[in-house]
Design a protein around this motif. Structure first.
Motif, PDB file in Angstrom:
ATOM      1  N   ALA A 174       0.404 -85.351  66.204  1.00 54.15           N
ATOM      2  CA  ALA A 174       0.631 -86.763  66.525  1.00 54.15           C
ATOM      3  C   ALA A 174       0.514 -87.032  68.018  1.00 54.15           C
ATOM      4  CB  ALA A 174       2.009 -87.206  66.030  1.00 54.15           C
ATOM      5  N   VAL A 175       0.626 -85.978  68.847  1.00 53.61           N
ATOM      6  CA  VAL A 175       0.617 -86.187  70.294  1.00 53.61           C
ATOM      7  C   VAL A 175      -0.469 -85.407  71.022  1.00 53.61           C
ATOM      8  CG1 VAL A 175       3.081 -86.707  70.346  1.00 53.61           C
ATOM      9  CG2 VAL A 175       2.315 -84.350  70.726  1.00 53.61           C
ATOM     10  N   SER A 176      -1.170 -84.500  70.340  1.00 54.91           N
ATOM     11  CA  SER A 176      -2.127 -83.657  71.034  1.00 54.91           C
ATOM     12  C   SER A 176      -3.201 -83.131  70.088  1.00 54.91           C
ATOM     13  CB  SER A 176      -1.404 -82.462  71.676  1.00 54.91           C
ATOM     14  OG  SER A 176      -2.323 -81.570  72.264  1.00 54.91           O
ATOM     15  N   ARG A 177      -4.372 -82.862  70.655  1.00 55.67           N
ATOM     16  CA  ARG A 177      -5.461 -82.230  69.893  1.00 55.67           C
ATOM     17  C   ARG A 177      -5.611 -80.756  70.261  1.00 55.67           C
ATOM     18  NH1 ARG A 177      -7.891 -86.964  72.024  1.00 55.67           N
ATOM     19  NH2 ARG A 177      -7.990 -88.668  70.525  1.00 55.67           N
ATOM     20  N   VAL A 178      -4.628 -80.202  70.956  1.00 57.02           N
ATOM     21  CA  VAL A 178      -4.701 -78.810  71.388  1.00 57.02           C
ATOM     22  C   VAL A 178      -4.893 -77.893  70.176  1.00 57.02           C
ATOM     23  CG1 VAL A 178      -2.176 -78.591  71.320  1.00 57.02           C
ATOM     24  CG2 VAL A 178      -3.521 -77.002  72.698  1.00 57.02           C
ATOM     25  N   PRO A 179      -5.793 -76.904  70.277  1.00 58.36           N
ATOM     26  CA  PRO A 179      -5.991 -75.967  69.160  1.00 58.36           C
ATOM     27  C   PRO A 179      -4.722 -75.178  68.863  1.00 58.36           C
ATOM     28  CG  PRO A 179      -7.786 -75.810  70.754  1.00 58.36           C
ATOM     29  CD  PRO A 179      -6.736 -76.655  71.387  1.00 58.36           C
ATOM     30  N   VAL A 180      -4.456 -74.943  67.576  1.00 58.56           N
ATOM     31  CA  VAL A 180      -3.261 -74.224  67.149  1.00 58.56           C
ATOM     32  C   VAL A 180      -3.657 -73.082  66.218  1.00 58.56           C
ATOM     33  CG1 VAL A 180      -1.077 -74.357  65.883  1.00 58.56           C
ATOM     34  CG2 VAL A 180      -1.807 -76.282  67.328  1.00 58.56           C
ATOM     35  N   ILE A 181      -3.204 -71.867  66.545  1.00 55.91           N
ATOM     36  CA  ILE A 181      -3.325 -70.725  65.645  1.00 55.91           C
ATOM     37  C   ILE A 181      -1.942 -70.451  65.075  1.00 55.91           C
ATOM     38  CG2 ILE A 181      -3.844 -68.268  65.427  1.00 55.91           C
ATOM     39  CD1 ILE A 181      -5.819 -68.534  67.703  1.00 55.91           C
ATOM     40  N   VAL A 182      -1.799 -70.567  63.769  1.00 58.54           N
ATOM     41  CA  VAL A 182      -0.530 -70.248  63.120  1.00 58.54           C
ATOM     42  C   VAL A 182      -0.448 -68.733  62.957  1.00 58.54           C
ATOM     43  CG1 VAL A 182       0.790 -70.438  60.976  1.00 58.54           C
ATOM     44  CG2 VAL A 182      -0.336 -72.463  61.927  1.00 58.54           C
ATOM     45  N   ALA A 183       0.639 -68.141  63.433  1.00 52.46           N
ATOM     46  CA  ALA A 183       0.852 -66.701  63.326  1.00 52.46           C
ATOM     47  C   ALA A 183       2.172 -66.486  62.593  1.00 52.46           C
ATOM     48  CB  ALA A 183       0.894 -66.054  64.708  1.00 52.46           C
ATOM     49  N   THR A 184       2.120 -65.999  61.373  1.00 54.56           N
ATOM     50  CA  THR A 184       3.301 -65.999  60.521  1.00 54.56           C
ATOM     51  C   THR A 184       3.291 -64.832  59.541  1.00 54.56           C
ATOM     52  OG1 THR A 184       4.488 -67.314  58.847  1.00 54.56           O
ATOM     53  CG2 THR A 184       2.095 -67.530  58.923  1.00 54.56           C
ATOM     54  N   ALA A 185       4.458 -64.549  58.988  1.00 59.77           N
ATOM     55  CA  ALA A 185       4.565 -63.545  57.932  1.00 59.77           C
ATOM     56  C   ALA A 185       4.261 -64.139  56.568  1.00 59.77           C
ATOM     57  CB  ALA A 185       5.966 -62.939  57.935  1.00 59.77           C
ATOM     58  N   ARG A 186       4.134 -65.449  56.469  1.00 56.10           N
ATOM     59  CA  ARG A 186       3.855 -66.098  55.188  1.00 56.10           C
ATOM     60  C   ARG A 186       2.376 -65.885  54.829  1.00 56.10           C
ATOM     61  NH1 ARG A 186       6.747 -71.954  56.474  1.00 56.10           N
ATOM     62  NH2 ARG A 186       8.673 -71.077  57.362  1.00 56.10           N
ATOM     63  N   ASP A 187       2.146 -65.106  53.791  1.00 55.56           N
ATOM     64  CA  ASP A 187       0.768 -64.731  53.461  1.00 55.56           C
ATOM     65  C   ASP A 187       0.245 -65.388  52.193  1.00 55.56           C
ATOM     66  OD1 ASP A 187       2.326 -63.417  51.636  1.00 55.56           O
ATOM     67  OD2 ASP A 187       1.509 -61.414  52.017  1.00 55.56           O
ATOM     68  N   GLY A 188       0.940 -66.373  51.656  1.00 58.97           N
ATOM     69  CA  GLY A 188       0.474 -67.038  50.447  1.00 58.97           C
ATOM     70  C   GLY A 188      -0.701 -67.968  50.728  1.00 58.97           C
ATOM     71  N   GLU A 189      -1.644 -68.007  49.809  1.00 58.74           N
ATOM     72  CA  GLU A 189      -2.813 -68.871  49.987  1.00 58.74           C
ATOM     73  C   GLU A 189      -2.419 -70.345  50.077  1.00 58.74           C
ATOM     74  OE1 GLU A 189      -6.503 -70.439  47.320  1.00 58.74           O
ATOM     75  OE2 GLU A 189      -6.137 -68.289  47.279  1.00 58.74           O
ATOM     76  N   ALA A 190      -1.419 -70.757  49.301  1.00 60.01           N
ATOM     77  CA  ALA A 190      -0.996 -72.161  49.320  1.00 60.01           C
ATOM     78  C   ALA A 190      -0.502 -72.561  50.708  1.00 60.01           C
ATOM     79  CB  ALA A 190       0.083 -72.407  48.273  1.00 60.01           C
ATOM     80  N   ASP A 191       0.292 -71.670  51.340  1.00 60.19           N
ATOM     81  CA  ASP A 191       0.767 -71.952  52.701  1.00 60.19           C
ATOM     82  C   ASP A 191      -0.405 -72.031  53.673  1.00 60.19           C
ATOM     83  OD1 ASP A 191       3.562 -72.139  52.340  1.00 60.19           O
ATOM     84  OD2 ASP A 191       3.749 -69.964  52.273  1.00 60.19           O
ATOM     85  N   MET A 192      -1.343 -71.098  53.529  1.00 58.94           N
ATOM     86  CA  MET A 192      -2.487 -71.069  54.424  1.00 58.94           C
ATOM     87  C   MET A 192      -3.295 -72.357  54.333  1.00 58.94           C
ATOM     88  SD  MET A 192      -5.604 -68.273  54.542  1.00 58.94           S
ATOM     89  CE  MET A 192      -4.439 -66.912  54.704  1.00 58.94           C
TER      90      MET A 192
END
Length: 242
Positions: free
Chosen positions: A81-99
């Protein structure tokens, strides 16, 4: 809060904001990414991350989801909502639905823990290359459809299309290959960044939403032509006389 402008890459090294609440991981990644040529700052909470994005304008964010004050998925929506900065999500959640959900919400890439600093560095460089390429692109015109990758805007017959980040990425990818048949597997790999696994249903659903916003249906297509058993292509609609 004002929208930080695009195009604020450091002239010397890319600045990376690491939003990670685990202190050992945060310290290790900060050191390793600095050794690989990145200017790294880090915070441990979502609100500090949001404040840093607005004030410091990093080139890229590495975002953990399990933050103490807010789920990272909610923070991602606030960031978009405030920025177009690129974001890489780094997480332990490995489910396809979350991805899929996080990529649809505007994440540029998704990496599952545990990962090495070398892998994260490669993903950071790849995302920044795509961002730079997108900024250099000129607008694409197919019939009365116009796609502007720099502004991330699309218009049809001069009217703005209300697209989600993933719908825009999908339309841009197809418009850049207008007239070419693109397979659903290619779209999953290049647009969703899911090189392994994933289902065609994800693509089908988004194509359906995109068709609706283009004023067409699968039964009565205009721009999006399905090539049965192969994929889809974006073409100039035939004139009424045809």
């Amino acid at each position: 809060m004002p929208l930080p402008p695009d195009g604020y890459r450091s002239a010397q090294m890319p600045s990376v904001l690491l939003i990670e609440d685990d202190a050992p991981i945060r310290t290790s990644l900060t050191r390793s990414l600095r050794d690989r040529g990145h200017a790294v700052s880090s915070v441990s909470t979502a609100l500090d991350g949001l404040r840093s994005v607005v004030e410091d304008r990093p080139d890229l964010i590495v975002l953990d989801l399990g933050l103490p004050d807010m789920d990272g998925a909610d923070l991602l929506r606030m960031l978009r909502a405030v920025s177009r900065v690129p974001v890489i999500v780094a997480t332990a959640r490995d489910g396809e639905a979350d991805m899929v959900r996080l990529l649809d919400a505007g994440a540029d890439d998704y990496v599952v823990k545990p990962y090495s600093a070398a892998q994260l560095d490669a993903r950071i460089r790849a995302v920044l290359r795509r961002v730079d390429t997108g900024r250099a692109d000129t607008s694409l015109t197919v019939g009365t459809l116009r796609v502007d990758p720099g502004a991330r805007e699309a218009t049809l017959d001069g009217a703005a299309l209300d697209l989600t980040p993933r719908e825009f990425d999908l339309l841009h990818y197809l418009a850049a290959r207008a007239g070419q048949v693109v397979t659903k597997r290619e779209l999953l790999t290049e647009v969703w960044r899911i090189p392994y696994g994933g289902t065609d249903k994800t693509v089908d659903v988004h194509l359906s939403w995109l068709r609706r916003k283009l004023g067409e249906t699968a039964q009565r297509p205009r721009y999006l032509q399905t090539v049965r058993g192969v994929g889809v292509r974006l073409t100039v609609p035939p004139s009424p006389a045809e």
